[in-house]
Design a protein around this motif. Structure first.
Motif, PDB file in Angstrom:
ATOM      1  N   ASN A  81       0.766  -1.290  -0.151  1.00  0.00           N
ATOM      2  CA  ASN A  81       0.216  -0.036   0.037  1.00  0.00           C
ATOM      3  C   ASN A  81       0.791   1.223   0.042  1.00  0.00           C
ATOM      4  O   ASN A  81       0.669   2.342  -0.682  1.00  0.00           O
ATOM      5  CB  ASN A  81      -1.060   0.142   1.292  1.00  0.00           C
ATOM      6  N   ASP A  82       2.023   1.229   0.734  1.00  0.00           N
ATOM      7  CA  ASP A  82       2.888   2.600   0.793  1.00  0.00           C
ATOM      8  C   ASP A  82       3.444   2.583  -0.847  1.00  0.00           C
ATOM      9  O   ASP A  82       3.653   3.663  -0.973  1.00  0.00           O
ATOM     10  CB  ASP A  82       4.114   2.206   1.910  1.00  0.00           C
ATOM     11  N   TRP A  83       4.115   1.292  -1.348  1.00  0.00           N
ATOM     12  CA  TRP A  83       4.378   1.633  -2.570  1.00  0.00           C
ATOM     13  C   TRP A  83       3.604   1.992  -3.332  1.00  0.00           C
ATOM     14  O   TRP A  83       3.748   2.845  -4.464  1.00  0.00           O
ATOM     15  CB  TRP A  83       5.021   0.131  -3.163  1.00  0.00           C
ATOM     16  N   ILE A  84       2.236   1.732  -3.415  1.00  0.00           N
ATOM     17  CA  ILE A  84       1.411   2.445  -4.388  1.00  0.00           C
ATOM     18  C   ILE A  84       0.913   3.859  -4.039  1.00  0.00           C
ATOM     19  O   ILE A  84       0.781   4.608  -5.002  1.00  0.00           O
ATOM     20  CB  ILE A  84      -0.286   1.546  -4.261  1.00  0.00           C
ATOM     21  N   GLU A  85       1.031   4.229  -2.896  1.00  0.00           N
ATOM     22  CA  GLU A  85       1.069   5.627  -2.568  1.00  0.00           C
ATOM     23  C   GLU A  85       2.115   6.450  -3.222  1.00  0.00           C
ATOM     24  O   GLU A  85       2.011   7.569  -3.712  1.00  0.00           O
ATOM     25  CB  GLU A  85       0.968   5.935  -1.152  1.00  0.00           C
ATOM     26  N   TYR A  86       3.543   5.959  -3.066  1.00  0.00           N
ATOM     27  CA  TYR A  86       4.640   6.426  -3.808  1.00  0.00           C
ATOM     28  C   TYR A  86       4.315   6.467  -5.308  1.00  0.00           C
ATOM     29  O   TYR A  86       4.951   7.640  -5.795  1.00  0.00           O
ATOM     30  CB  TYR A  86       5.603   5.492  -3.649  1.00  0.00           C
ATOM     31  N   ILE A  87       3.769   5.510  -5.877  1.00  0.00           N
ATOM     32  CA  ILE A  87       3.414   5.612  -7.352  1.00  0.00           C
ATOM     33  C   ILE A  87       2.459   6.820  -7.459  1.00  0.00           C
ATOM     34  O   ILE A  87       2.645   7.492  -8.579  1.00  0.00           O
ATOM     35  CB  ILE A  87       2.883   4.207  -7.981  1.00  0.00           C
ATOM     36  N   LYS A  88       1.512   6.879  -6.992  1.00  0.00           N
ATOM     37  CA  LYS A  88       0.471   8.035  -6.910  1.00  0.00           C
ATOM     38  C   LYS A  88       1.198   9.206  -6.813  1.00  0.00           C
ATOM     39  O   LYS A  88       0.994  10.191  -7.728  1.00  0.00           O
ATOM     40  CB  LYS A  88      -0.596   7.801  -6.021  1.00  0.00           C
ATOM     41  N   ALA A  89       2.107   9.416  -5.946  1.00  0.00           N
ATOM     42  CA  ALA A  89       2.879  10.738  -5.582  1.00  0.00           C
ATOM     43  C   ALA A  89       3.591  11.007  -6.896  1.00  0.00           C
ATOM     44  O   ALA A  89       3.603  12.228  -7.322  1.00  0.00           O
ATOM     45  CB  ALA A  89       3.682  10.487  -4.444  1.00  0.00           C
ATOM     46  N   ARG A  90       4.220  10.077  -7.504  1.00  0.00           N
ATOM     47  CA  ARG A  90       5.128  10.097  -8.736  1.00  0.00           C
ATOM     48  C   ARG A  90       4.228  10.689  -9.884  1.00  0.00           C
ATOM     49  O   ARG A  90       4.581  11.607 -10.561  1.00  0.00           O
ATOM     50  CB  ARG A  90       5.823   8.921  -9.287  1.00  0.00           C
ATOM     51  N   CYS A  91       2.953  10.116  -9.979  1.00  0.00           N
ATOM     52  CA  CYS A  91       2.229  10.349 -10.887  1.00  0.00           C
ATOM     53  C   CYS A  91       1.770  11.960 -10.912  1.00  0.00           C
ATOM     54  O   CYS A  91       1.522  12.812 -11.733  1.00  0.00           O
ATOM     55  CB  CYS A  91       0.870   9.591 -10.811  1.00  0.00           C
ATOM     56  N   GLN A  92       1.526  12.281  -9.610  1.00  0.00           N
ATOM     57  CA  GLN A  92       1.319  13.784  -9.259  1.00  0.00           C
ATOM     58  C   GLN A  92       2.221  14.844  -9.526  1.00  0.00           C
ATOM     59  O   GLN A  92       2.154  15.844  -9.846  1.00  0.00           O
ATOM     60  CB  GLN A  92       0.553  13.815  -7.983  1.00  0.00           C
ATOM     61  N   GLU A  93       3.517  14.263  -9.136  1.00  0.00           N
ATOM     62  CA  GLU A  93       4.830  14.976  -9.339  1.00  0.00           C
ATOM     63  C   GLU A  93       5.121  15.456 -10.939  1.00  0.00           C
ATOM     64  O   GLU A  93       5.583  16.225 -11.272  1.00  0.00           O
ATOM     65  CB  GLU A  93       5.909  14.406  -8.733  1.00  0.00           C
ATOM     66  N   ARG A  94       4.916  14.241 -11.781  1.00  0.00           N
ATOM     67  CA  ARG A  94       5.408  14.420 -13.136  1.00  0.00           C
ATOM     68  C   ARG A  94       4.413  13.579 -14.092  1.00  0.00           C
ATOM     69  O   ARG A  94       3.991  12.510 -13.940  1.00  0.00           O
ATOM     70  CB  ARG A  94       6.796  13.381 -13.237  1.00  0.00           C
ATOM     71  N   ASP A  95       3.891  14.618 -15.066  1.00  0.00           N
ATOM     72  CA  ASP A  95       3.047  14.121 -15.905  1.00  0.00           C
ATOM     73  C   ASP A  95       3.387  13.019 -16.851  1.00  0.00           C
ATOM     74  O   ASP A  95       2.687  12.234 -17.214  1.00  0.00           O
ATOM     75  CB  ASP A  95       2.831  15.430 -16.915  1.00  0.00           C
ATOM     76  N   GLU A  96       4.927  13.064 -17.100  1.00  0.00           N
ATOM     77  CA  GLU A  96       5.282  11.745 -17.886  1.00  0.00           C
ATOM     78  C   GLU A  96       5.069  10.456 -17.236  1.00  0.00           C
ATOM     79  O   GLU A  96       4.978   9.502 -18.133  1.00  0.00           O
ATOM     80  CB  GLU A  96       6.749  12.077 -18.686  1.00  0.00           C
ATOM     81  N   ILE A  97       5.155  10.231 -15.954  1.00  0.00           N
ATOM     82  CA  ILE A  97       4.930   9.212 -15.173  1.00  0.00           C
ATOM     83  C   ILE A  97       3.308   8.730 -15.011  1.00  0.00           C
ATOM     84  O   ILE A  97       3.170   7.686 -15.302  1.00  0.00           O
ATOM     85  CB  ILE A  97       5.469   9.519 -13.742  1.00  0.00           C
ATOM     86  N   ALA A  98       2.459   9.867 -15.075  1.00  0.00           N
ATOM     87  CA  ALA A  98       1.058   9.701 -15.058  1.00  0.00           C
ATOM     88  C   ALA A  98       0.853   8.946 -16.577  1.00  0.00           C
ATOM     89  O   ALA A  98       0.077   7.949 -16.684  1.00  0.00           O
ATOM     90  CB  ALA A  98       0.506  10.837 -14.779  1.00  0.00           C
ATOM     91  N   ARG A  99       1.338   9.493 -17.580  1.00  0.00           N
ATOM     92  CA  ARG A  99       1.125   8.902 -18.809  1.00  0.00           C
ATOM     93  C   ARG A  99       1.725   7.666 -19.055  1.00  0.00           C
ATOM     94  O   ARG A  99       1.217   6.655 -19.748  1.00  0.00           O
ATOM     95  CB  ARG A  99       1.656  10.081 -19.873  1.00  0.00           C
ATOM     96  N   ALA A 100       2.952   7.217 -18.472  1.00  0.00           N
ATOM     97  CA  ALA A 100       3.389   6.142 -18.412  1.00  0.00           C
ATOM     98  C   ALA A 100       2.605   4.924 -17.792  1.00  0.00           C
ATOM     99  O   ALA A 100       2.735   3.899 -18.259  1.00  0.00           O
ATOM    100  CB  ALA A 100       5.052   6.228 -18.064  1.00  0.00           C
ATOM    101  N   VAL A 101       2.166   5.479 -16.698  1.00  0.00           N
ATOM    102  CA  VAL A 101       1.456   4.330 -15.697  1.00  0.00           C
ATOM    103  C   VAL A 101       0.050   3.923 -16.532  1.00  0.00           C
ATOM    104  O   VAL A 101      -0.050   2.774 -16.509  1.00  0.00           O
ATOM    105  CB  VAL A 101       0.953   4.874 -14.619  1.00  0.00           C
ATOM    106  N   ARG A 102      -0.650   4.692 -17.546  1.00  0.00           N
ATOM    107  CA  ARG A 102      -1.586   4.336 -18.110  1.00  0.00           C
ATOM    108  C   ARG A 102      -1.275   3.419 -19.351  1.00  0.00           C
ATOM    109  O   ARG A 102      -1.987   2.775 -20.043  1.00  0.00           O
ATOM    110  CB  ARG A 102      -2.169   5.636 -18.849  1.00  0.00           C
ATOM    111  N   LYS A 103       0.186   3.438 -19.729  1.00  0.00           N
ATOM    112  CA  LYS A 103       0.520   2.694 -20.955  1.00  0.00           C
ATOM    113  C   LYS A 103       0.009   1.079 -20.798  1.00  0.00           C
ATOM    114  O   LYS A 103       0.290   0.471 -19.747  1.00  0.00           O
ATOM    115  CB  LYS A 103       2.019   2.662 -21.360  1.00  0.00           C
ATOM    116  N   LYS A 104      -0.119   0.696 -21.931  1.00  0.00           N
ATOM    117  CA  LYS A 104      -0.394  -0.720 -22.025  1.00  0.00           C
ATOM    118  C   LYS A 104       0.973  -1.659 -21.712  1.00  0.00           C
ATOM    119  O   LYS A 104       1.978  -1.001 -22.436  1.00  0.00           O
ATOM    120  CB  LYS A 104      -0.846  -1.532 -23.377  1.00  0.00           C
ATOM    121  N   GLY A 105       0.902  -2.884 -21.194  1.00  0.00           N
ATOM    122  CA  GLY A 105       2.247  -3.470 -20.692  1.00  0.00           C
ATOM    123  C   GLY A 105       2.683  -2.970 -19.396  1.00  0.00           C
ATOM    124  O   GLY A 105       3.593  -3.657 -19.190  1.00  0.00           O
TER     125      GLY A 105
END
Length: 163
Positions: A81-105
């Motif tokens: 759960n902590d790791w998921i929160e870190y991922i969410k935080a990275r998405c909020q910090e950098r648009d390119e990470i948010a876009r990458a999270v959405r990628k297939k694969g």
């Protein structure tokens, strides 16, 4: 099952294109299914249908929605759960990470696997006094290797950005 009806989308733009077609057909029920499969709140669907917003989602909403849908299936606990929160935080910090999270694969399971790989390959022996204080009586060495927040954030970034 994930993405059962509409499949996995590669971007917020793809979701919005599909939503636009569904909206044009007047198929509110399908739009709600599309949103649910992608972790988008039904209130956002209402705003979209009422023309309060021009698009169903933006890249951040699409990324956070995907993470939520995947987490619901994974049923993580404690450090995950902590790791998921870190991922969410990275998405909020950098648009390119948010876009990458959405990628297939790319997936939450894949990212957690990378964190676990690091954990297993970097485990260090735990001090004998700590093991004793924990009430553990083992004849073999006990090791621990959970990445700290900074390391986990780097592993997450590298996984999603393909580094």
């Amino acid at each position: 099952m994930l993405y059962e009806r509409f499949g996995e989308f590669d971007s917020a733009e793809e979701i919005n294109k599909s939503a636009e077609g569904i909206k044009a057909e007047g198929d509110t029920d399908s739009l709600l299914v599309l949103a649910k499969e992608n972790g988008i709140d039904k209130y956002d669907v209402c705003d979209y249908l009422d023309d309060v917003v021009d698009e169903l989602c933006n890249p951040l909403m699409a990324a956070l929605g995907k993470l939520q849908v995947e987490a619901d299936e994974l049923k993580p606990y404690e450090i995950m759960n902590d790791w998921i929160e870190y991922i969410k935080a990275r998405c909020q910090e950098r648009d390119e990470i948010a876009r990458a999270v959405r990628k297939k694969g790319k997936s939450l399971k894949g990212c957690i696997a990378e964190l676990l790989k690091w954990s297993f390959s970097n485990a260090q022996p735990v001090d004998k006094e700590i093991i004793k204080a924990a009430g553990v009586n083992q004849s073999y060495p006990i090791k621990l290797g959970i990445p700290g927040m900074g390391r986990a954030r780097k592993i997450i970034t590298d996984y999603y950005l393909g580094k």
